[in-house]
Design a protein around this motif. Structure first.
Motif, short mmCIF file in Angstrom:
data_model
loop_
_atom_site.label_atom_id
_atom_site.label_comp_id
_atom_site.label_asym_id
_atom_site.label_seq_id
_atom_site.Cartn_x
_atom_site.Cartn_y
_atom_site.Cartn_z
N MET A 99 0.51 10.59 5.05
CA MET A 99 0.52 10.35 3.63
C MET A 99 -0.66 11.07 3.01
O MET A 99 -1.75 11.06 3.54
N TYR A 100 -0.38 11.69 1.89
CA TYR A 100 -1.41 12.40 1.15
C TYR A 100 -1.43 11.89 -0.28
O TYR A 100 -0.38 11.65 -0.87
N ALA A 101 -2.60 11.71 -0.81
CA ALA A 101 -2.74 11.28 -2.20
C ALA A 101 -3.74 12.18 -2.89
O ALA A 101 -4.73 12.60 -2.29
N CYS A 102 -3.48 12.45 -4.15
CA CYS A 102 -4.48 13.14 -4.95
C CYS A 102 -5.64 12.17 -5.13
O CYS A 102 -5.46 11.03 -5.55
N GLY A 103 -6.82 12.58 -4.79
CA GLY A 103 -8.00 11.74 -4.96
C GLY A 103 -8.95 12.40 -5.95
O GLY A 103 -10.15 12.22 -5.86
N ASN A 148 6.74 14.12 11.16
CA ASN A 148 8.18 14.04 10.96
C ASN A 148 8.52 13.96 9.49
O ASN A 148 9.57 14.41 9.05
N GLN A 149 7.63 13.35 8.75
CA GLN A 149 7.85 13.14 7.32
C GLN A 149 6.49 13.18 6.63
O GLN A 149 5.50 12.67 7.16
N VAL A 150 6.44 13.79 5.45
CA VAL A 150 5.21 13.87 4.67
C VAL A 150 5.45 13.25 3.31
O VAL A 150 6.43 13.57 2.64
N VAL A 151 4.57 12.34 2.91
CA VAL A 151 4.65 11.70 1.60
C VAL A 151 3.41 12.10 0.81
O VAL A 151 2.30 11.96 1.31
N VAL A 152 3.62 12.60 -0.40
CA VAL A 152 2.51 12.99 -1.27
C VAL A 152 2.65 12.24 -2.57
O VAL A 152 3.72 12.24 -3.18
N ILE A 153 1.57 11.58 -3.00
CA ILE A 153 1.57 10.88 -4.29
C ILE A 153 0.54 11.55 -5.16
O ILE A 153 -0.64 11.61 -4.81
N ASP A 154 0.98 12.07 -6.28
CA ASP A 154 0.11 12.80 -7.19
C ASP A 154 0.53 12.50 -8.62
O ASP A 154 1.63 12.85 -9.03
#
Length: 64
Positions: A1-5, A52-58
């Motif tokens: 999981m990636y988030a804009c910080g 397997n899966q990438v989630v990005v919240i921005d």
């Protein structure tokens, strides 16, 4: 999981959303540093490629 910080309030909101989703069991893998990918740091790129899966919240409107 990636988030804009990022430095905007929406970056903090995105980060907190990712953390809450992890606490609630949405993501089994750890969060990682999206800046490491942007900086072309190979360990971060390799980890993303292996996922397997990438989630990005921005929430930032820049680039939309």
């Amino acid at each position: 999981m990636y988030a804009c910080g990022g430095c905007a309030d929406v970056g903090e909101v995105a980060d907190q959303a990712c953390r809450k989703l992890r606490r609630e069991g949405f993501a089994q893998a750890s969060m990682s540093c999206i800046t490491g990918i942007a900086a072309r740091m190979q360990p971060f790129i390799d980890a993303a490629k292996k996922a397997n899966q990438v989630v990005v919240i921005d929430g930032c409107p820049v680039g939309l």
